[in-house]
Design a protein around this motif. Structure first.
Motif, PDB file in Angstrom:
ATOM      1  N   TYR A  80     -23.148 -34.543  34.390  1.00  0.00           N
ATOM      2  CA  TYR A  80     -23.912 -35.881  34.519  1.00  0.00           C
ATOM      3  C   TYR A  80     -23.255 -36.569  33.563  1.00  0.00           C
ATOM      4  N   VAL A  83     -24.308 -42.104  30.257  1.00  0.00           N
ATOM      5  CA  VAL A  83     -25.026 -43.789  30.576  1.00  0.00           C
ATOM      6  C   VAL A  83     -25.295 -44.265  29.008  1.00  0.00           C
ATOM      7  N   TYR A  86     -30.137 -46.650  26.096  1.00  0.00           N
ATOM      8  CA  TYR A  86     -30.975 -47.800  26.676  1.00  0.00           C
ATOM      9  C   TYR A  86     -30.922 -47.804  27.959  1.00  0.00           C
ATOM     10  N   ASP A  87     -29.539 -47.621  28.743  1.00  0.00           N
ATOM     11  CA  ASP A  87     -29.721 -47.443  30.014  1.00  0.00           C
ATOM     12  C   ASP A  87     -31.036 -45.872  30.414  1.00  0.00           C
ATOM     13  N   TYR A  88     -30.571 -45.370  29.481  1.00  0.00           N
ATOM     14  CA  TYR A  88     -30.885 -43.095  30.274  1.00  0.00           C
ATOM     15  C   TYR A  88     -32.448 -44.017  29.973  1.00  0.00           C
ATOM     16  N   ARG A  90     -34.354 -46.333  29.867  1.00  0.00           N
ATOM     17  CA  ARG A  90     -34.981 -47.866  30.531  1.00  0.00           C
ATOM     18  C   ARG A  90     -35.251 -46.896  32.318  1.00  0.00           C
ATOM     19  N   ASP A  91     -34.258 -46.896  32.990  1.00  0.00           N
ATOM     20  CA  ASP A  91     -34.181 -45.138  33.902  1.00  0.00           C
ATOM     21  C   ASP A  91     -35.197 -44.685  33.871  1.00  0.00           C
ATOM     22  N   ARG A  92     -35.754 -44.249  32.965  1.00  0.00           N
ATOM     23  CA  ARG A  92     -36.521 -42.826  32.546  1.00  0.00           C
ATOM     24  C   ARG A  92     -38.135 -44.130  32.724  1.00  0.00           C
ATOM     25  N   ARG A  94     -38.435 -46.027  34.144  1.00  0.00           N
ATOM     26  CA  ARG A  94     -39.125 -47.245  35.071  1.00  0.00           C
ATOM     27  C   ARG A  94     -39.127 -46.150  36.021  1.00  0.00           C
ATOM     28  N   ALA A  95     -38.632 -45.160  36.465  1.00  0.00           N
ATOM     29  CA  ALA A  95     -39.839 -44.208  37.136  1.00  0.00           C
ATOM     30  C   ALA A  95     -40.635 -43.291  36.939  1.00  0.00           C
ATOM     31  N   GLN A  98     -43.875 -47.425  37.401  1.00  0.00           N
ATOM     32  CA  GLN A  98     -43.266 -48.130  39.228  1.00  0.00           C
ATOM     33  C   GLN A  98     -43.900 -49.094  38.865  1.00  0.00           C
TER      34      GLN A  98
END
Length: 100
Positions: A80, A83, A86-88, A90-92, A94-95, A98
């Motif tokens: 992997y 990352v 924070y970004d991880y 945030r992305d989870r 968001r996924a 939605q």
């Protein structure tokens, strides 16, 4: 509790007396380069009167590193890409959530 079997179907897990179940999350799976797997699971009510009468305790604990910590595989592999925490997260989120 039921977990997802390799074929994608949920299957029941029979509790073993004197034990505890620890479900790890996808961040731990990522840190360990899939050596430890996050468990897709559900908790369902037992379907028997005896099962419904049993005492059950559950504790949920969610732990995330500080926002600026870089998450990378602990074994040094590149399974992997690195990352930040924070970004991880945030992305989870968001996924999962939605915008409408």
């Amino acid at each position: 509790m039921v977990i997802v079997a390799p074929n994608g179907e949920f299957m029941p897990v029979t509790p073993m007396e004197g034990t505890i179940v620890v479900n790890i999350g996808d961040l731990m799976q990522r840190l360990t380069a899939d050596k430890l797997k996050a468990t897709v699971h559900r908790v369902i009510l037992p379907d028997t009167e005896k099962g419904k009468a049993c005492c059950r305790q559950s504790v949920a604990l969610f732990v995330d590193p500080d926002d600026e910590v870089v998450i990378e595989c602990l074994d040094g592999s590149s399974k992997y890409k690195p990352v930040t925490s924070y970004d991880y997260v945030r992305d989870r989120l968001r996924a999962t959530y939605q915008p409408a």
